[in-house]
Design an enzyme around this catalytic site. Structure first.
Site, PDB file in Angstrom:
ATOM      1  N   HIS A   1     -26.787   8.183   3.636  1.00 18.70           N
ATOM      2  CA  HIS A   1     -25.449   7.601   3.495  1.00 18.70           C
ATOM      3  C   HIS A   1     -25.082   6.775   4.728  1.00 18.70           C
ATOM      4  CE1 HIS A   1     -24.953   9.716  -0.184  1.00 18.70           C
ATOM      5  NE2 HIS A   1     -24.920  10.916   0.366  1.00 18.70           N
TER       6      HIS A   1
ATOM      7  N   ASN B   1     -29.167   6.364  -1.864  1.00 17.98           N
ATOM      8  CA  ASN B   1     -29.156   6.838  -0.472  1.00 17.98           C
ATOM      9  C   ASN B   1     -29.919   8.152  -0.308  1.00 17.98           C
ATOM     10  OD1 ASN B   1     -27.478   4.710   0.028  1.00 17.98           O
ATOM     11  ND2 ASN B   1     -25.613   5.921   0.283  1.00 17.98           N
TER      12      ASN B   1
ATOM     13  N   ASP C   1     -26.568   2.607  -4.942  1.00 17.01           N
ATOM     14  CA  ASP C   1     -27.204   3.877  -5.302  1.00 17.01           C
ATOM     15  C   ASP C   1     -28.576   4.034  -4.635  1.00 17.01           C
ATOM     16  OD1 ASP C   1     -27.376   6.320  -6.548  1.00 17.01           O
ATOM     17  OD2 ASP C   1     -27.959   5.516  -8.501  1.00 17.01           O
TER      18      ASP C   1
ATOM     19  N   LEU D   1     -12.037 -13.222   2.000  1.00 18.54           N
ATOM     20  CA  LEU D   1     -12.839 -12.312   1.178  1.00 18.54           C
ATOM     21  C   LEU D   1     -11.984 -11.109   0.805  1.00 18.54           C
ATOM     22  CD1 LEU D   1     -15.453 -11.098  -0.060  1.00 18.54           C
ATOM     23  CD2 LEU D   1     -16.038 -10.254   2.219  1.00 18.54           C
TER      24      LEU D   1
ATOM     25  N   ARG E   1     -32.265   9.541  -2.314  1.00 22.22           N
ATOM     26  CA  ARG E   1     -33.714   9.425  -2.530  1.00 22.22           C
ATOM     27  C   ARG E   1     -34.384   8.705  -1.370  1.00 22.22           C
ATOM     28  NH1 ARG E   1     -33.070   6.935  -8.188  1.00 22.22           N
ATOM     29  NH2 ARG E   1     -30.907   6.965  -7.472  1.00 22.22           N
TER      30      ARG E   1
END
Ligand code: IPE
Ligand code: IPE
Ligand code: MG
Length: 245
Positions: free
Chosen positions: A39, A24, A22, A133, A26
């Site tokens: 983004h 991006n 979270d 992964l 601002r």
């Protein structure tokens, strides 16, 4: 060389890290840039954190990239995010194959364009035997939506006589979640200073350790990641039991 003043115990790393990426917008605003630029830099941060997770041998990483509720943003931003996602997924396809990373998307795929759905299905298929992964991307994902989907599927099965309601336990329920083959997150990181779940993995985070940092996602880096992992290692997980001395 990292300038971290703490030392991580590499034998006690979480097995599953989940991240709410979270801040991006601002971050972009702070730099006088359009939100979409935030983004873009955020996608680069995601790549770096995926690489670090791989290096650390953490087997599961889940990234919240787009929520069900994010569709309510301006059309231009929404389209820009999906365009970026398509470009990055195409670009990073060889990287996933080369490193042995398995891709899995959780969320409501029917909301995505057909092109993107096909691309995702291809990459999931070509990486399905990878195990080093497990990279899980939450796209058009909502925790309540996921729980309701499970309830509907289970109710249908019960109605058809395929499932005895008495036998609905946690294990059965979990089989109907998007995350059916993924263990619960051990650590959840949220950047940008917000301290809420925003509808992310509601069922799965019951005993997850939460870590919040004010750093915006585009500025999150290896050192911040190590700090979060270190904080996790200082926690005492009890799962409702009594701590044994
Ligand atoms: C997170 O950054 C990315 C998405 C939700 C797609 P935001 O876009 O929410 O950034 P802020 O919270 O507005 O700063
Ligand atoms: C959560 O962030 C979703 C993602 C990071 C993808 P939001 O920015 O959408 O959450 P709220 O609106 O601040 O709760
Ligand atoms: Mg946000």
């Amino acid at each position: 060389m990292s300038s971290c003043s703490f030392s991580l115990d590499f034998s006690k790393l979480p097995q599953h890290v989940a991240i709410i990426m979270d801040g991006n917008g601002r971050w972009a605003k702070k730099h006088g840039l359009p939100r979409i630029y935030g983004h873009k830099v955020g996608a680069e941060t995601a790549k770096k954190i995926i690489e670090k997770t791989y290096e650390l041998n953490i087997p599961y990483l889940t990234l919240f990239a787009f929520s069900k509720e994010n569709w309510g943003r301006p059309k231009e931003e929404v389209e820009g995010i999906w365009e970026l996602f398509r470009i990055y997924l195409q670009k990073e396809r060889p990287f996933l194959l080369e490193k042995g990373i398995r891709l899995k998307v959780i969320g409501d795929r029917k909301d995505l364009s057909e092109d993107l759905r096909n691309l995702i299905a291809e990459v999931e298929e070509e990486t399905k035997h990878n195990s080093r992964l497990n990279l899980c991307l939450a796209l058009s994902y909502g925790g309540r939506d996921e729980i309701l989907k499970a309830v509907k599927e289970i109710a249908q099965k019960a109605k058809q006589g395929l499932l005895d309601p008495e036998k609905i336990d946690e294990e059965v329920f979990r089989k109907h979640l998007y995350t059916q083959d993924i263990p619960d997150p051990d650590l959840l990181i949220r950047t940008s200073g917000e301290e809420r779940l925003s509808n992310f993995l509601l069922f799965q985070t019951a005993y997850t350790e939460l870590y919040f940092t004010p750093v915006y996602w585009p500025e999150f880096n290896e050192e911040e990641y190590l700090k979060a992992l270190y904080s996790y290692q200082q926690r005492e997980r009890r799962f409702g039991k009594v701590y044994e001395f």
